[in-house]
Design an enzyme around this catalytic site. Structure first.
Site, PDB file in Angstrom:
ATOM      1  N   ASP A  97       0.902  -1.079  -0.258  1.00 15.57           N
ATOM      2  CA  ASP A  97       0.018   0.540  -0.236  1.00 15.57           C
ATOM      3  C   ASP A  97       1.297   1.431  -0.470  1.00 15.57           C
ATOM      4  O   ASP A  97       2.087   1.742   0.171  1.00 15.57           O
ATOM      5  CB  ASP A  97      -0.680  -0.101   1.119  1.00 15.57           C
ATOM      6  CG  ASP A  97      -1.874  -0.979   1.350  1.00 15.57           C
ATOM      7  OD1 ASP A  97      -2.351  -1.839  -0.018  1.00 15.57           O
ATOM      8  OD2 ASP A  97      -2.722  -1.568   2.810  1.00 15.57           O
TER       9      ASP A  97
ATOM     10  N   LYS B 136      -3.382   4.012  -3.673  1.00 18.03           N
ATOM     11  CA  LYS B 136      -3.019   5.081  -4.511  1.00 18.03           C
ATOM     12  C   LYS B 136      -2.437   6.068  -3.741  1.00 18.03           C
ATOM     13  O   LYS B 136      -1.941   6.005  -2.641  1.00 18.03           O
ATOM     14  CB  LYS B 136      -4.478   5.869  -3.964  1.00 18.03           C
ATOM     15  CG  LYS B 136      -5.487   6.322  -2.620  1.00 18.03           C
ATOM     16  CD  LYS B 136      -6.364   6.995  -3.323  1.00 18.03           C
ATOM     17  CE  LYS B 136      -7.285   7.102  -1.734  1.00 18.03           C
ATOM     18  NZ  LYS B 136      -7.984   6.181  -1.499  1.00 18.03           N
TER      19      LYS B 136
ATOM     20  N   THR C  91      -0.777  -1.369  15.164  1.00 13.41           N
ATOM     21  CA  THR C  91      -1.660  -0.479  13.801  1.00 13.41           C
ATOM     22  C   THR C  91      -1.908   0.430  14.478  1.00 13.41           C
ATOM     23  O   THR C  91      -1.235   1.500  15.732  1.00 13.41           O
ATOM     24  CB  THR C  91      -3.190  -1.632  13.968  1.00 13.41           C
ATOM     25  OG1 THR C  91      -4.254  -0.122  13.903  1.00 13.41           O
ATOM     26  CG2 THR C  91      -3.464  -0.707  16.484  1.00 13.41           C
TER      27      THR C  91
ATOM     28  N   MET D   6      -9.031   6.549   8.823  1.00 13.30           N
ATOM     29  CA  MET D   6      -9.923   7.668   8.210  1.00 13.30           C
ATOM     30  C   MET D   6     -10.574   8.863   8.086  1.00 13.30           C
ATOM     31  O   MET D   6     -11.843   8.608   7.285  1.00 13.30           O
ATOM     32  CB  MET D   6     -10.138   6.660   6.997  1.00 13.30           C
ATOM     33  CG  MET D   6      -9.423   5.651   6.893  1.00 13.30           C
ATOM     34  SD  MET D   6      -9.835   3.972   5.943  1.00 13.30           S
ATOM     35  CE  MET D   6     -11.303   3.216   7.651  1.00 13.30           C
TER      36      MET D   6
HETATM   37  N1  SAH Z   1      -4.727  -1.259   8.703  1.00 12.74           N
HETATM   38  C1  SAH Z   1      -4.160   0.241   8.657  1.00 12.74           C
HETATM   39  C2  SAH Z   1      -4.828   1.280   9.224  1.00 12.74           C
HETATM   40  C3  SAH Z   1      -5.838   1.114   7.090  1.00 12.74           C
HETATM   41  S1  SAH Z   1      -6.393   2.534   7.053  1.00 12.74           S
HETATM   42  C4  SAH Z   1      -3.526   0.259  10.458  1.00 12.74           C
HETATM   43  O1  SAH Z   1      -3.845  -1.150  11.392  1.00 12.74           O
HETATM   44  O2  SAH Z   1      -2.238   0.899  10.719  1.00 12.74           O
HETATM   45  C5  SAH Z   1      -5.779   3.496   6.718  1.00 12.74           C
HETATM   46  C6  SAH Z   1      -5.900   4.714   7.788  1.00 12.74           C
HETATM   47  O3  SAH Z   1      -4.808   4.732   8.502  1.00 12.74           O
HETATM   48  C7  SAH Z   1      -5.257   6.946   7.525  1.00 12.74           C
HETATM   49  O4  SAH Z   1      -6.454   6.417   7.001  1.00 12.74           O
HETATM   50  C8  SAH Z   1      -5.305   6.830   9.444  1.00 12.74           C
HETATM   51  O5  SAH Z   1      -6.220   7.446   9.645  1.00 12.74           O
HETATM   52  C9  SAH Z   1      -4.548   5.929   9.345  1.00 12.74           C
HETATM   53  N2  SAH Z   1      -3.068   5.930   9.385  1.00 12.74           N
HETATM   54  C10 SAH Z   1      -2.157   5.123   8.710  1.00 12.74           C
HETATM   55  N3  SAH Z   1      -1.099   5.170   9.429  1.00 12.74           N
HETATM   56  C11 SAH Z   1      -0.612   6.259   9.594  1.00 12.74           C
HETATM   57  C12 SAH Z   1       0.179   7.002  10.309  1.00 12.74           C
HETATM   58  N4  SAH Z   1       1.573   6.949  10.322  1.00 12.74           N
HETATM   59  N5  SAH Z   1      -0.026   7.975  11.328  1.00 12.74           N
HETATM   60  C13 SAH Z   1      -1.157   8.341  11.359  1.00 12.74           C
HETATM   61  N6  SAH Z   1      -2.248   8.009  10.723  1.00 12.74           N
HETATM   62  C14 SAH Z   1      -1.979   6.213  10.152  1.00 12.74           C
END
Ligand code: SAH
Length: 238
Positions: free
Chosen positions: A27, A49, A110, A164
């Site tokens: 991704d 994207k 996460t 998100m």
């Molecule tokens: N699977 C991912 C989440 C995917 S949805 C996880 O567990 O982190 C994508 C969203 O995750 C983004 O819109 C944002 O809200 C959040 N996100 C992912 N990486 C991030 C980061 N390093 N800092 C802040 N928000 C993040």
């Protein structure tokens, strides 16, 4: 799961998996330091994207995974954070299962927990929150934000973490306050959590949108709402 960005947060099992991979489908949220750990002779394919471009539709991603595996390749599907937290990992696993392909799921750290942590915000704390709830802030085909039971969410005493959610920030705040949450509730937005350019904005819930606008904070960012957000002033370390 590639973790939230800082390569140090990739799991040992994750590292082993990507070093065994012949092909890695990743991704846009998987950071360069993590991608550099992929074998030099492996194929690296971005299916997320990038700015201004459309992401590869989910069914095409599924198809790419299936085709590569059926060609006898060892495939890694590398996702930001944890693959089963708003990562469509479940959908992809179902597809592999439907094709009789074997797979393994490697959980990741996460962003829902790690981005607040790197901003000095513990999602639980004995004095401040005994639960945390991770919620999508994204609207999809009338589902998503509007499908959230705001009346119940606004009454939860624990921490709320929205992923998100930046595009819907005004609606999220309106929904919470409209359903009775105190507008003075501590809140924060953490952008690029664990990345070198991490930024955090702290404000009472009602002022969050304005502060975020002033600071120009956009995706990817997590929104944290709850008493724990105020701990940042004491615990900030990164
Ligand atoms: N699977 C991912 C989440 C995917 S949805 C996880 O567990 O982190 C994508 C969203 O995750 C983004 O819109 C944002 O809200 C959040 N996100 C992912 N990486 C991030 C980061 N390093 N800092 C802040 N928000 C993040």
């Amino acid at each position: 799961g590639a973790g939230p960005g800082d390569a140090g947060l990739l799991t040992l099992r994750g590292l082993q998996a990507i070093q065994q991979a012949d092909v890695v489908f990743h991704d846009h949220l998987v950071t360069q330091p993590v991608l550099e750990l992929v074998r030099r002779d492996a194929e690296l394919i971005c299916v997320g994207k990038r700015a201004g471009e459309h992401s590869v539709p989910q069914h095409e991603t599924n198809q790419l995974l299936v085709e590569a595996a059926k060609a006898g390749k060892t495939v890694v599907r590398l996702k930001g954070g944890d693959p089963f937290v708003f990562g469509r990992g479940g959908e992809e696993a179902e597809e592999l299962r439907a094709h009789g392909l074997s797979y393994e799921v490697v959980p990741g750290v996460t962003s829902a927990i790690a981005a607040p942590a790197y901003a000095g915000i513990p999602v639980t704390h004995r004095d401040a929150a005994s639960s945390f709830t991770v919620i999508t802030g994204h609207e999809r085909d009338g589902k998503g934000v509007s499908a959230i039971p705001w009346g119940q969410v606004a009454r939860l005493k624990g921490t709320l973490v929205f992923l998100m959610g930046m595009e819907n920030l005004p609606r999220i705040v309106d929904n919470l306050v409209g359903h009775g949450m105190d507008p003075a509730t501590p809140a924060a937005v953490v952008r690029y959590g664990t990345w070198p350019m991490q930024r955090t904005v702290r404000a009472p819930l009602a002022a969050l949108e304005e502060r975020v606008g002033e600071e120009g904070i956009e995706n990817p960012a997590v929104i944290v709402v709850g008493q724990v957000a105020a701990l940042r002033e004491r615990l900030s370390w990164a």
